[in-house]
Design an enzyme around this catalytic site. Structure first.
Site, mmCIF file in Angstrom:
data_model
loop_
_atom_site.group_PDB
_atom_site.id
_atom_site.type_symbol
_atom_site.label_atom_id
_atom_site.label_comp_id
_atom_site.label_asym_id
_atom_site.label_seq_id
_atom_site.Cartn_x
_atom_site.Cartn_y
_atom_site.Cartn_z
ATOM 1 N N ASP A 45 0.814 -1.212 0.000
ATOM 2 C CA ASP A 45 0.000 0.000 0.000
ATOM 3 C C ASP A 45 0.852 1.269 0.000
ATOM 4 O OD1 ASP A 45 -2.116 -1.725 0.208
ATOM 5 O OD2 ASP A 45 -2.921 -0.861 2.059
ATOM 6 N N HIS A 48 3.668 -2.430 3.103
ATOM 7 C CA HIS A 48 3.697 -1.076 2.543
ATOM 8 C C HIS A 48 4.992 -0.839 1.773
ATOM 9 C CE1 HIS A 48 0.758 -0.834 5.813
ATOM 10 N NE2 HIS A 48 0.208 0.166 5.149
#
Length: 282
Positions: free
Chosen positions: A104, A249
């Site tokens: 992400d 992430h």
């Protein structure tokens, strides 16, 4: 775009998201048919939308086995509008020992290229849920993701708390991001993920209007807390199971631990017999 580190507020939102429970069954299959012995039958009237590199996007030849499946896909082909969900999908159906890795907040030129290089080294695909403001600044990384066959999803424009926004603001956050991706790649995202895992009815409705399905996760590495490479590795390996979706992430802070952890846990997952793959819309 802000980091996912929000302390108690983030934890509260995650509890709300988890309270939604697992999503209802969706017809998904892994996007690596050469290694999948069986897959669900598909009605002849609903052609699939492969979650690989979009047709018409030029780049270096892909080394992945999905290419023959998508090579003849008509330009800008999109499946029909999905139904409005009441909860996000948190895992894939159990099709053998398959898992999904997702990242992400990117793309970020400091960390995303290292993650892409590791995935390329092991010849696997992942999902990247990009923030529009980051994608607009780094379209070259979007194209590199697409060239390598990764799925690019929508993670909003500026990473806000979706439930605090008006419908118009949610539409702007998701719509602008889809436009950036479509401009760079020739096709808009088919998946989206709410920042902080904070969904609401408006986001489900607007996401469906934009042709996207909501994807959450099963295993949160909590790498946004920078807990140390070893802890991230252990969380992935301890949570590994058929159908699991792993959240990590590639932006939003110092992601050097995330990069280093991927280099350690990915070969171990493959050695343990897991197929690391991406979802396939039908």
């Amino acid at each position: 775009m802000r980091s996912d580190h929000t302390g108690p507020e983030r934890r509260t939102l995650l509890r709300v998201a988890l309270g939604l429970g697992a999503a209802t069954a969706l017809h998904l299959t892994v996007a690596d048919p050469a290694s999948t012995p069986t897959r669900p039958a598909r009605p002849a009237t609903t052609p699939p939308a492969a979650a690989g590199p979009p047709a018409g996007v030029r780049g270096r030849p892909s080394p992945y086995r999905l290419e023959p499946m998508t090579a003849n896909t008509p330009p800008r082909f999109r499946p029909g509008r999905p139904p409005v969900r009441t909860r996000p999908f948190e895992r894939l159906p159990d099709l053998g020992r398959s898992m999904v890795l997702s990242f992400d907040d990117g793309p970020d030129p400091r960390y995303t290229p290292h993650i892409l290089a590791t995935l390329r080294e092991h010849r696997v695909r992942a999902m990247f849920f990009v923030c529009g403001e980051m994608a607009a600044a780094h379209p070259d990384l979007l194209r590199e993701m697409a060239d390598d066959g990764h799925v690019i999803g929508n993670h909003s424009w500026s990473h806000p708390l979706i439930p605090k926004l008006s419908r118009a603001a949610i539409r702007g956050e998701l719509g602008r991001t889809s436009e950036v991706v479509e401009t760079a790649l020739g096709t808009a995202p088919l998946w989206y993920r709410a920042p902080y895992g904070a969904w609401n009815r408006n986001s489900f409705e607007i996401g469906a209007e934009l042709g996207m399905e909501p994807m959450a996760w099963t295993v949160d590495t909590l790498d946004w807390k920078e807990p140390g490479t070893g802890k991230i590795v252990r969380r992935v390996l301890d949570g590994a199971a058929p159908g699991v979706v792993v959240l990590s992430h590639d932006a939003g802070g110092d992601r050097s631990q995330s990069v280093a952890a991927l280099r350690r846990y990915l070969p171990r997952l493959l050695d343990d017999g897991y197929r690391v793959t991406v979802p396939y819309r039908v």
